[in-house]
Design a protein around this motif. Structure first.
Motif, PDB file in Angstrom:
ATOM      1  N   LEU A   4     -53.515  16.267  31.751  1.00  0.00           N
ATOM      2  CA  LEU A   4     -52.509  15.488  31.021  1.00  0.00           C
ATOM      3  C   LEU A   4     -52.487  14.081  31.601  1.00  0.00           C
ATOM      4  N   LYS A   5     -52.704  13.089  30.749  1.00  0.00           N
ATOM      5  CA  LYS A   5     -52.648  11.706  31.240  1.00  0.00           C
ATOM      6  C   LYS A   5     -51.412  11.012  30.661  1.00  0.00           C
ATOM      7  N   PHE A   6     -50.650  10.394  31.540  1.00  0.00           N
ATOM      8  CA  PHE A   6     -49.453   9.662  31.114  1.00  0.00           C
ATOM      9  C   PHE A   6     -49.665   8.171  31.338  1.00  0.00           C
ATOM     10  N   GLY A   7     -49.484   7.383  30.304  1.00  0.00           N
ATOM     11  CA  GLY A   7     -49.702   5.939  30.373  1.00  0.00           C
ATOM     12  C   GLY A   7     -48.513   5.193  30.966  1.00  0.00           C
ATOM     13  N   GLY A   8     -48.668   3.877  31.028  1.00  0.00           N
ATOM     14  CA  GLY A   8     -47.694   3.019  31.703  1.00  0.00           C
ATOM     15  C   GLY A   8     -46.274   3.119  31.171  1.00  0.00           C
ATOM     16  N   THR A   9     -46.127   3.185  29.844  1.00  0.00           N
ATOM     17  CA  THR A   9     -44.769   3.276  29.292  1.00  0.00           C
ATOM     18  C   THR A   9     -44.177   4.646  29.620  1.00  0.00           C
ATOM     19  N   TRP A 224     -50.908  11.361  26.799  1.00  0.00           N
ATOM     20  CA  TRP A 224     -49.480  11.178  26.456  1.00  0.00           C
ATOM     21  C   TRP A 224     -49.153   9.696  26.499  1.00  0.00           C
ATOM     22  N   THR A 225     -48.708   9.170  25.345  1.00  0.00           N
ATOM     23  CA  THR A 225     -48.489   7.734  25.238  1.00  0.00           C
ATOM     24  C   THR A 225     -47.159   7.439  24.546  1.00  0.00           C
ATOM     25  N   ASP A 226     -47.068   6.299  23.875  1.00  0.00           N
ATOM     26  CA  ASP A 226     -45.763   5.886  23.336  1.00  0.00           C
ATOM     27  C   ASP A 226     -45.722   5.826  21.820  1.00  0.00           C
ATOM     28  N   VAL A 227     -46.690   6.460  21.164  1.00  0.00           N
ATOM     29  CA  VAL A 227     -46.670   6.599  19.698  1.00  0.00           C
ATOM     30  C   VAL A 227     -47.012   8.053  19.354  1.00  0.00           C
ATOM     31  N   ASP A 228     -46.719   8.451  18.104  1.00  0.00           N
ATOM     32  CA  ASP A 228     -46.809   9.868  17.729  1.00  0.00           C
ATOM     33  C   ASP A 228     -48.225  10.426  17.639  1.00  0.00           C
ATOM     34  N   GLY A 229     -49.224   9.577  17.773  1.00  0.00           N
ATOM     35  CA  GLY A 229     -50.602  10.061  17.705  1.00  0.00           C
ATOM     36  C   GLY A 229     -51.522   8.916  17.352  1.00  0.00           C
ATOM     37  N   PHE A 230     -52.709   9.275  16.898  1.00  0.00           N
ATOM     38  CA  PHE A 230     -53.703   8.275  16.495  1.00  0.00           C
ATOM     39  C   PHE A 230     -53.460   7.945  15.021  1.00  0.00           C
ATOM     40  N   TYR A 231     -53.317   6.690  14.709  1.00  0.00           N
ATOM     41  CA  TYR A 231     -53.078   6.228  13.332  1.00  0.00           C
ATOM     42  C   TYR A 231     -54.342   5.553  12.795  1.00  0.00           C
ATOM     43  N   ASP A 232     -54.357   5.316  11.487  1.00  0.00           N
ATOM     44  CA  ASP A 232     -55.527   4.626  10.922  1.00  0.00           C
ATOM     45  C   ASP A 232     -55.535   3.142  11.303  1.00  0.00           C
ATOM     46  N   LYS A 233     -54.373   2.620  11.725  1.00  0.00           N
ATOM     47  CA  LYS A 233     -54.301   1.258  12.289  1.00  0.00           C
ATOM     48  C   LYS A 233     -53.091   1.197  13.216  1.00  0.00           C
ATOM     49  N   ASP A 234     -52.980   0.124  13.974  1.00  0.00           N
ATOM     50  CA  ASP A 234     -51.924   0.046  14.993  1.00  0.00           C
ATOM     51  C   ASP A 234     -50.536   0.169  14.344  1.00  0.00           C
ATOM     52  N   PRO A 235     -49.792   1.251  14.654  1.00  0.00           N
ATOM     53  CA  PRO A 235     -48.487   1.452  14.002  1.00  0.00           C
ATOM     54  C   PRO A 235     -47.453   0.406  14.423  1.00  0.00           C
ATOM     55  N   ARG A 236     -47.706  -0.298  15.514  1.00  0.00           N
ATOM     56  CA  ARG A 236     -46.751  -1.344  15.927  1.00  0.00           C
ATOM     57  C   ARG A 236     -46.955  -2.628  15.139  1.00  0.00           C
ATOM     58  N   LYS A 237     -48.130  -2.750  14.539  1.00  0.00           N
ATOM     59  CA  LYS A 237     -48.417  -3.993  13.794  1.00  0.00           C
ATOM     60  C   LYS A 237     -48.382  -3.772  12.293  1.00  0.00           C
ATOM     61  N   ALA A 260     -58.726   0.026  18.692  1.00  0.00           N
ATOM     62  CA  ALA A 260     -57.514   0.863  18.759  1.00  0.00           C
ATOM     63  C   ALA A 260     -57.227   1.164  20.231  1.00  0.00           C
ATOM     64  N   LYS A 261     -56.197   0.510  20.749  1.00  0.00           N
ATOM     65  CA  LYS A 261     -55.951   0.502  22.193  1.00  0.00           C
ATOM     66  C   LYS A 261     -55.486   1.868  22.713  1.00  0.00           C
ATOM     67  N   VAL A 262     -55.111   2.759  21.799  1.00  0.00           N
ATOM     68  CA  VAL A 262     -54.490   4.023  22.202  1.00  0.00           C
ATOM     69  C   VAL A 262     -55.398   4.866  23.101  1.00  0.00           C
ATOM     70  N   ILE A 263     -56.712   4.728  22.941  1.00  0.00           N
ATOM     71  CA  ILE A 263     -57.646   5.395  23.872  1.00  0.00           C
ATOM     72  C   ILE A 263     -58.690   4.368  24.318  1.00  0.00           C
TER      73      ILE A 263
END
Ligand code: ADP
Ligand code: ASP
Ligand code: MG
Length: 294
Positions: A4-9, A224-237, A260-263
């Motif tokens: 399990l990997k947990f990111g900075g946030t 384990w990150t700060d969005v619900d999963g991998f999206y087709d594009k950055d969900p924050r943008k 896609a910065k998520v991975i």
């Protein structure tokens, strides 16, 4: 066994660390937890390096903030009985940072190689401090030191992973069968020849976790990150970004390569080669199904 990997946030605040603790202690199988630095700390360490190199004493103010933030987090998440020990460990790392920045500020004509090595030694401290806190927070967790098994070699001025040596050392670090909960730092590494500290590049904690998962043939890797999963594009943008419940390694790799910065892009290769599934999950919404890459 899972990695399990947990990111900075995910490790960045008292509330998020409580979620991390719940997620880890809720697992029914052995786990190796890989952590990033507290969100924003790696940037602060790099900024302070620039300040010290410019001869500015402003790094002292930032370092005091970094110190206080770690103390606050320890007070918020580490069980009372472990707090003093945890504070002492982190205080020692803050002391090291004082001395590294002092050396840079006082010796502004250091040869470039030495300056780079000092900067690399400094930037490791984010993960070293966060992992100390996470290991003290989780009851019974066994701490590990990733530079003992994540090895790089210099190639044309870059730190390049020594895949074979790393894989062998990971297997030595965790003889079969792995039991209980283990905590290791993402990102940070060691030069296989001269043993100065190196790293796997910005965002590299994902890669550390994948290397461990692959060497130990883990059942799965969870990012384990700060969005619900991998999206087709950055969900924050993009408001219209669509969550992808499942993807192939190739589809995910294409999006990672496209930014896609998520991975972190090198992450998927070692696990894809062995068919180890990768889940992208949200620390802040742990019951959301996430994305399965396989
Ligand atoms: P961590 O600190 O957990 O490693 P990162 O910031 O490296 O997290 O990666 C998560 C971020 O990646 C998300 O907050 C999101 O803004 C960004 N991102 C970019 N592209 C995507 C995508 N296609 N799907 C999901 N997240 C993405
Ligand atoms: N802390 C490192 C960074 O900010 C590594 C990581 O978070 O994966 O790049
Ligand atoms: Mg990341």
């Amino acid at each position: 066994m899972k990695v399990l990997k947990f990111g900075g946030t995910s490790v960045g605040s008292i509330d998020s660390l409580r979620n991390v603790n719940n997620i880890v202690t809720g697992q029914s199988e052995p786990v190796i937890v890989v952590v990033s630095a507290l969100g924003g700390v790696t940037n602060q360490l790099i900024d302070m390096t620039a300040m010290a190199q410019d001869g500015s004493g402003d790094y002292e103010t930032v370092l005091a903030q970094v110190d206080q933030r770690h103390r606050d987090v320890i007070a918020g998440v580490v069980p009372q009985a472990m707090q003093e020990q945890c504070r002492a460990i982190v205080a020692q790392f803050i002391e090291n940072l004082h001395s590294f920045y002092g050396t840079l500020a006082l010796n502004r004509d250091l040869p470039e190689v030495e300056r780079h090595r000092l900067a690399d030694a400094i930037v490791c401290h984010g993960e070293v401090m966060s992992s100390a806190i996470v290991a003290c927070m989780i009851d019974g967790a066994v701490p590990h030191f990733s530079p003992n098994f994540i090895k790089t070699r210099e190639q044309a001025g870059n730190h390049v992973l020594d895949d074979e040596l790393t894989s062998r050392l990971i297997i030595d670090e965790w003889p079969n069968p792995v039991t209980g909960v283990h905590v290791a730092q993402g990102f940070i590494a060691d030069d296989a020849d001269e043993h100065f500290k190196t790293n796997l590049g910005r965002g590299g904690s994902d890669f550390t976790a994948a290397l461990i998962a692959a060497a130990l043939r883990a059942d799965c890797l969870e990012i384990w990150t700060d969005v619900d999963g991998f999206y087709d594009k950055d969900p924050r943008k993009h408001d219209d970004a669509r969550l992808l419940p499942q993807m192939t390694y190739t589809q995910a790799q294409q999006l990672c390569d496209a930014g896609a910065k998520v991975i972190y892009p090198p992450t998927l290769r070692p696990v894809a080669e062995l068919g180890i599934p990768v889940w992208v999950k949200n620390t802040f919404n742990p019951t959301a199904p996430g994305t399965r890459i396989g």
